[in-house]
Design a protein around this motif. Structure first.
Motif, PDB file in Angstrom:
ATOM      1  N   UNK A 179       0.843  -1.194   0.000  1.00 13.77           N
ATOM      2  CA  UNK A 179       0.000   0.000   0.000  1.00 13.77           C
ATOM      3  C   UNK A 179       0.877   1.242   0.000  1.00 13.77           C
ATOM      4  N   UNK A 180       0.274   2.374  -0.290  1.00 13.36           N
ATOM      5  CA  UNK A 180       1.050   3.619  -0.279  1.00 13.36           C
ATOM      6  C   UNK A 180       1.583   3.947   1.121  1.00 13.36           C
ATOM      7  N   UNK A 181       0.812   3.745   2.187  1.00 12.80           N
ATOM      8  CA  UNK A 181       1.396   3.945   3.527  1.00 12.80           C
ATOM      9  C   UNK A 181       2.568   2.999   3.806  1.00 12.80           C
ATOM     10  N   UNK A 182       2.488   1.767   3.308  1.00 16.76           N
ATOM     11  CA  UNK A 182       3.605   0.834   3.492  1.00 16.76           C
ATOM     12  C   UNK A 182       4.844   1.303   2.726  1.00 16.76           C
ATOM     13  N   UNK A 183       4.629   1.840   1.539  1.00 14.07           N
ATOM     14  CA  UNK A 183       5.752   2.381   0.773  1.00 14.07           C
ATOM     15  C   UNK A 183       6.364   3.573   1.504  1.00 14.07           C
ATOM     16  N   UNK A 184       5.507   4.415   2.070  1.00 15.17           N
ATOM     17  CA  UNK A 184       5.994   5.582   2.811  1.00 15.17           C
ATOM     18  C   UNK A 184       6.835   5.139   4.010  1.00 15.17           C
ATOM     19  N   UNK A 185       6.363   4.131   4.712  1.00 12.40           N
ATOM     20  CA  UNK A 185       7.108   3.622   5.867  1.00 12.40           C
ATOM     21  C   UNK A 185       8.468   3.080   5.432  1.00 12.40           C
ATOM     22  N   UNK A 186       8.481   2.387   4.298  1.00 18.14           N
ATOM     23  CA  UNK A 186       9.734   1.839   3.768  1.00 18.14           C
ATOM     24  C   UNK A 186      10.728   2.961   3.465  1.00 18.14           C
ATOM     25  N   UNK A 187      10.239   4.047   2.887  1.00 18.64           N
ATOM     26  CA  UNK A 187      11.105   5.185   2.573  1.00 18.64           C
ATOM     27  C   UNK A 187      11.675   5.815   3.842  1.00 18.64           C
ATOM     28  N   UNK A 188      10.815   6.009   4.828  1.00 21.40           N
ATOM     29  CA  UNK A 188      11.255   6.630   6.083  1.00 21.40           C
ATOM     30  C   UNK A 188      12.275   5.746   6.792  1.00 21.40           C
ATOM     31  N   UNK A 189      11.992   4.452   6.845  1.00 24.26           N
ATOM     32  CA  UNK A 189      12.924   3.533   7.502  1.00 24.26           C
ATOM     33  C   UNK A 189      14.272   3.519   6.788  1.00 24.26           C
ATOM     34  N   UNK A 190      14.240   3.581   5.453  1.00 22.39           N
ATOM     35  CA  UNK A 190      15.485   3.608   4.698  1.00 22.39           C
ATOM     36  C   UNK A 190      16.301   4.852   4.996  1.00 22.39           C
ATOM     37  N   UNK A 191      15.616   5.990   5.124  1.00 21.30           N
ATOM     38  CA  UNK A 191      16.314   7.239   5.423  1.00 21.30           C
ATOM     39  C   UNK A 191      16.903   7.215   6.828  1.00 21.30           C
ATOM     40  N   UNK A 192      16.156   6.668   7.769  1.00 21.22           N
ATOM     41  CA  UNK A 192      16.646   6.597   9.149  1.00 21.22           C
ATOM     42  C   UNK A 192      17.854   5.665   9.236  1.00 21.22           C
ATOM     43  N   UNK A 193      17.779   4.537   8.544  1.00 21.58           N
ATOM     44  CA  UNK A 193      18.914   3.606   8.538  1.00 21.58           C
ATOM     45  C   UNK A 193      20.155   4.246   7.933  1.00 21.58           C
ATOM     46  N   UNK A 194      19.934   5.196   7.010  1.00 17.72           N
ATOM     47  CA  UNK A 194      21.060   5.891   6.374  1.00 17.72           C
ATOM     48  C   UNK A 194      21.500   7.104   7.191  1.00 17.72           C
ATOM     49  N   UNK A 195      20.973   7.218   8.417  1.00 10.00           N
ATOM     50  CA  UNK A 195      21.323   8.312   9.335  1.00 10.00           C
ATOM     51  C   UNK A 195      20.811   9.662   8.871  1.00 10.00           C
ATOM     52  N   UNK A 196      19.740   9.663   8.072  1.00  9.07           N
ATOM     53  CA  UNK A 196      19.097  10.919   7.719  1.00  9.07           C
ATOM     54  C   UNK A 196      18.246  11.356   8.901  1.00  9.07           C
ATOM     55  N   UNK A 197      18.335  12.616   9.331  1.00  6.28           N
ATOM     56  CA  UNK A 197      17.524  13.066  10.466  1.00  6.28           C
ATOM     57  C   UNK A 197      16.054  12.764  10.233  1.00  6.28           C
ATOM     58  N   UNK A 198      15.410  12.253  11.258  1.00  3.21           N
ATOM     59  CA  UNK A 198      13.998  11.907  11.161  1.00  3.21           C
ATOM     60  C   UNK A 198      13.169  12.883  11.976  1.00  3.21           C
ATOM     61  N   UNK A 199      11.851  12.899  11.723  1.00  7.04           N
ATOM     62  CA  UNK A 199      11.001  13.799  12.488  1.00  7.04           C
ATOM     63  C   UNK A 199      11.113  13.518  13.976  1.00  7.04           C
ATOM     64  N   UNK A 200      11.126  14.573  14.781  1.00 13.16           N
ATOM     65  CA  UNK A 200      11.248  14.411  16.211  1.00 13.16           C
ATOM     66  C   UNK A 200       9.943  14.036  16.866  1.00 13.16           C
TER      67      UNK A 200
END
Length: 200
Positions: A179-200
């Protein structure tokens, strides 16, 4: 904006673009493919009203969109590796401890049925049900600016349940429905794993 300031901004933009070229250019091993990739980026950032193959080819001084079509469809390069380089570049230059990640989807209107993921579905871009593709995008936003850093193409069940159609379109065999929310979660998790700052 004063003319001298506008010129200075253009110069700064040009310098930063060349720096980005140096950062990601090596991902395109063939010199001609690398040149076409940079022409493609310049076209996307340029003033052409429609960013289709013909318009981008014209902006690059090409007689036809063959080179761009080759770049996007047949040339060998790793899109995810370029994504990683871009994400590193963005977070380095726009670094902000208060930065947030922003997710949104957008639709790309299509006329045919062969583009990957295309079908009649709701497009927020059009504000109605249209024949389109849907992309889910992740952006980095902070005090110093904002930029897209990742993407996923949404594949409706009508696509993921049709192995022959997916194979004909070049979709990897192990691609399942998300689903689109699942894709969004995948993107966010990928960014966090790459040490990209995440929303506080």
């Amino acid at each position: 904006m004063a003319p001298h300031r506008a010129f200075s901004e253009v110069e700064r933009w040009s310098e930063q673009f060349e720096a980005l070229v140096q950062e990601i250019g090596w991902r395109f091993s063939r010199k001609d493919v690398r040149r076409h990739a940079m022409d493609y980026l310049r076209g996307l950032l340029g003033p052409a009203e429609r960013k289709n193959g013909w318009q981008l080819a014209e902006a690059a001084g090409e007689a036809s969109p063959a080179a761009i079509q080759h770049l996007l469809g047949r040339a060998v390069w790793n899109a995810d590796a370029v994504r990683d380089d871009l994400r590193t570049y963005v977070t380095r230059h726009l670094k902000d401890p208060e930065a947030v990640l922003v997710v949104d989807e957008t639709g790309f209107l299509k006329k045919g049925r062969h583009s990957v993921g295309v079908q009649r579905q709701y497009s927020g871009t059009a504000g109605r049900i249209e024949n389109c593709q849907i992309g889910v995008f992740l952006a980095y936003a902070g005090e110093h600016g904002r930029a897209f850093i990742d993407r996923e193409l949404y594949l409706p069940r009508e696509w993921t349940d049709d192995a022959a159609r997916c194979e004909a379109a070049g979709v990897p065999r192990d691609t399942g429905f998300a689903t689109k929310p699942q894709l969004a979660r995948r993107l966010i998790e990928g960014a966090i794993e790459a040490s990209t700052p995440s929303p506080g």
